[in-house]
Design a protein around this motif. Structure first.
Motif, PDB file in Angstrom:
ATOM      1  N   LYS A  93      44.474 -34.433  45.258  1.00 26.38           N
ATOM      2  CA  LYS A  93      44.880 -33.313  44.403  1.00 26.38           C
ATOM      3  C   LYS A  93      45.204 -32.088  45.253  1.00 26.38           C
ATOM      4  O   LYS A  93      46.110 -31.318  44.929  1.00 26.38           O
ATOM      5  CB  LYS A  93      43.781 -32.994  43.396  1.00 26.38           C
ATOM      6  N   LEU A  94      44.450 -31.910  46.332  1.00 26.22           N
ATOM      7  CA  LEU A  94      44.751 -30.804  47.249  1.00 26.22           C
ATOM      8  C   LEU A  94      46.161 -30.949  47.808  1.00 26.22           C
ATOM      9  O   LEU A  94      46.925 -29.981  47.850  1.00 26.22           O
ATOM     10  CB  LEU A  94      43.730 -30.763  48.386  1.00 26.22           C
ATOM     11  N   GLU A  95      46.504 -32.147  48.203  1.00 30.78           N
ATOM     12  CA  GLU A  95      47.846 -32.395  48.735  1.00 30.78           C
ATOM     13  C   GLU A  95      48.916 -32.112  47.680  1.00 30.78           C
ATOM     14  O   GLU A  95      49.972 -31.552  47.978  1.00 30.78           O
ATOM     15  CB  GLU A  95      47.955 -33.846  49.211  1.00 30.78           C
ATOM     16  N   ALA A  96      48.613 -32.457  46.420  1.00 34.14           N
ATOM     17  CA  ALA A  96      49.589 -32.263  45.342  1.00 34.14           C
ATOM     18  C   ALA A  96      49.849 -30.792  45.054  1.00 34.14           C
ATOM     19  O   ALA A  96      50.913 -30.435  44.534  1.00 34.14           O
ATOM     20  CB  ALA A  96      49.093 -32.961  44.075  1.00 34.14           C
ATOM     21  N   MET A  97      48.865 -29.922  45.388  1.00 35.11           N
ATOM     22  CA  MET A  97      49.045 -28.496  45.095  1.00 35.11           C
ATOM     23  C   MET A  97      49.520 -27.704  46.301  1.00 35.11           C
ATOM     24  O   MET A  97      49.640 -26.482  46.239  1.00 35.11           O
ATOM     25  CB  MET A  97      47.721 -27.902  44.580  1.00 35.11           C
ATOM     26  N   THR A  98      49.809 -28.387  47.421  1.00 33.02           N
ATOM     27  CA  THR A  98      50.088 -27.709  48.684  1.00 33.02           C
ATOM     28  C   THR A  98      51.540 -27.847  49.118  1.00 33.02           C
ATOM     29  O   THR A  98      52.121 -28.934  49.024  1.00 33.02           O
ATOM     30  CB  THR A  98      49.173 -28.278  49.795  1.00 33.02           C
ATOM     31  N   SER A  99      52.097 -26.756  49.587  1.00 31.02           N
ATOM     32  CA  SER A  99      53.421 -26.770  50.212  1.00 31.02           C
ATOM     33  C   SER A  99      53.283 -26.257  51.641  1.00 31.02           C
ATOM     34  O   SER A  99      52.261 -25.674  52.012  1.00 31.02           O
ATOM     35  CB  SER A  99      54.409 -25.891  49.433  1.00 31.02           C
ATOM     36  N   GLU A 100      54.317 -26.467  52.465  1.00 31.77           N
ATOM     37  CA  GLU A 100      54.255 -26.102  53.875  1.00 31.77           C
ATOM     38  C   GLU A 100      55.228 -24.967  54.179  1.00 31.77           C
ATOM     39  O   GLU A 100      56.259 -24.815  53.522  1.00 31.77           O
ATOM     40  CB  GLU A 100      54.581 -27.320  54.750  1.00 31.77           C
ATOM     41  N   ALA A 101      54.881 -24.170  55.191  1.00 35.04           N
ATOM     42  CA  ALA A 101      55.727 -23.047  55.584  1.00 35.04           C
ATOM     43  C   ALA A 101      55.548 -22.781  57.077  1.00 35.04           C
ATOM     44  O   ALA A 101      54.673 -23.346  57.729  1.00 35.04           O
ATOM     45  CB  ALA A 101      55.368 -21.807  54.776  1.00 35.04           C
ATOM     46  N   LYS A 102      56.414 -21.884  57.600  1.00 34.37           N
ATOM     47  CA  LYS A 102      56.353 -21.463  58.994  1.00 34.37           C
ATOM     48  C   LYS A 102      56.060 -19.963  59.042  1.00 34.37           C
ATOM     49  O   LYS A 102      56.136 -19.269  58.017  1.00 34.37           O
ATOM     50  CB  LYS A 102      57.686 -21.753  59.696  1.00 34.37           C
ATOM     51  N   LEU A 103      55.770 -19.457  60.228  1.00 33.29           N
ATOM     52  CA  LEU A 103      55.543 -18.019  60.383  1.00 33.29           C
ATOM     53  C   LEU A 103      56.700 -17.210  59.810  1.00 33.29           C
ATOM     54  O   LEU A 103      56.494 -16.179  59.161  1.00 33.29           O
ATOM     55  CB  LEU A 103      55.363 -17.661  61.865  1.00 33.29           C
ATOM     56  N   GLU A 104      57.925 -17.682  60.062  1.00 33.75           N
ATOM     57  CA  GLU A 104      59.116 -16.939  59.634  1.00 33.75           C
ATOM     58  C   GLU A 104      59.197 -16.795  58.109  1.00 33.75           C
ATOM     59  O   GLU A 104      59.893 -15.924  57.600  1.00 33.75           O
ATOM     60  CB  GLU A 104      60.379 -17.624  60.154  1.00 33.75           C
TER      61      GLU A 104
END
Length: 330
Positions: free
Chosen positions: A295-306
């Motif tokens: 469920k944690l994975e399902a609520m998570t998106s990824e980003a970079k410093l920029e």
């Protein structure tokens, strides 16, 4: 010469804080007895306030924001940590008065760090972040107040945000029925996927209500404050507990003493910034067992410093769903 690394540095201007991506060295870091190679950070509501200047979160300029980070110890003069230890940091004024997690390296007092358990990766630790750690503290507050699954449902306000999303997932796994309050009707399927059994419109709680309403829930996790918190309290069942950990709607509490003196309702404040280390360690151990990592994975998106300047505005506007993991090395 010290090796340079990337950081997001905020400087003070006459108008608003100015964020710039800079190359710095370890000589530019602040005092501390542990140096950490940062793998990941994240974006919390407070980070959004700091980056935009919407509230005076940053107390010292120039500063590297980011109230969370997870990584690996590269040097330590602290008895509790050695090179190679995997650690996580939440709060303690990091990202407010001490350089934070929006850089590839950090130096902090070892007394602020928690060792990560083997079954939580650095990425998962930042998917949890201060928001998820606060959610766990909030659930522990409900338990301390005697709110058990058999007492009735639990309300979660700001449900599609970071604290709300993790709170729903934890409560669901522990056997609670969860009523999720959100202003984003389009997120109903997402919230039910996390374990919510009922979705209500936040407008039911965001407008002034009665000092004492119908008993609807045994407890609540509130990340919104203001009128929403007042209404959550007024509709809490006899002997229930409401945990307060946020102020997305406001810092005021325009309510009544009626729930406290007529129903014995308890209002439990949740502080994640300066929480005692013993409580932090319990929270992180419980997150490893009480939070479904799928469920944690399902609520998570990824980003970079920029991406951080953009995300800062979006999280304040309520446009960020769940959690964001920031890969500071990408």
């Amino acid at each position: 010469m010290s090796e340079k690394f990337r950081a997001l540095m905020v400087s003070k201007t006459d108008d608003a804080p100015k964020a710039d991506f800079v190359d710095i060295t370890e000589d530019d870091l602040m005092e501390g007895d542990v140096t950490v190679a940062v793998d990941y950070s994240t974006v919390n509501y407070k980070d959004g306030l700091a980056l935009t200047g919407a509230a005076p979160i940053i107390r010292k300029y120039p500063l590297i924001p980011g109230i969370d980070f997870a990584g690996t110890v590269t040097a330590s003069r602290h008895a509790g940590f050695s090179q190679g230890d995997r650690v996580v940091l939440n709060g303690y004024g990091v990202g407010e008065g001490h350089h934070g997690g929006y850089a590839q390296k950090a130096r902090v007092p070892g007394d602020w760090l928690v060792k990560l358990t083997d079954n939580i990766t650095a990425s998962q630790a930042m998917a949890i972040g201060t928001a998820g750690y606060t959610a766990m503290l909030s659930v522990m507050g409900l338990e301390d107040g005697g709110v058990t699954p058999d007492k009735g449902p639990v309300l979660v306000t700001g449900a599609a945000g970071g604290v709300g999303s993790v709170a729903i997932a934890i409560l669901s796994k522990l056997g609670y029925k969860v009523i999720a309050s959100t202003g984003r009707a389009s997120e109903a399927d997402y919230l039910k996927g996390l374990g919510a059994t009922e979705i209500i419109d936040r407008n039911e709680l965001s407008e002034p209500g009665k000092p004492l309403g119908k008993e609807r829930w045994a407890g609540a996790v509130d990340a919104v404050g203001s009128t929403t918190l007042a209404n959550a309290l007024s509709q809490t069942a006899y002997g229930g507990t409401v945990t307060a950990c946020g102020l997305a709607q406001g810092m005021d509490l325009p309510g009544s003493v009626a729930p406290f003196i007529l129903r014995g309702v308890r209002l439990q404040g949740i502080d994640s910034v300066m929480a005692p280390m013993a409580k932090r360690e319990i929270a992180w151990r419980r997150l490893a067992t009480d939070l479904d990592m799928r469920k944690l994975e399902a609520m998570t998106s990824e980003a970079k410093l920029e991406d951080l300047p953009r995300l800062a505005g979006e999280i304040l506007a309520g446009k960020v769903r769940g959690r964001v993991v920031v890969d500071v090395n990408a």
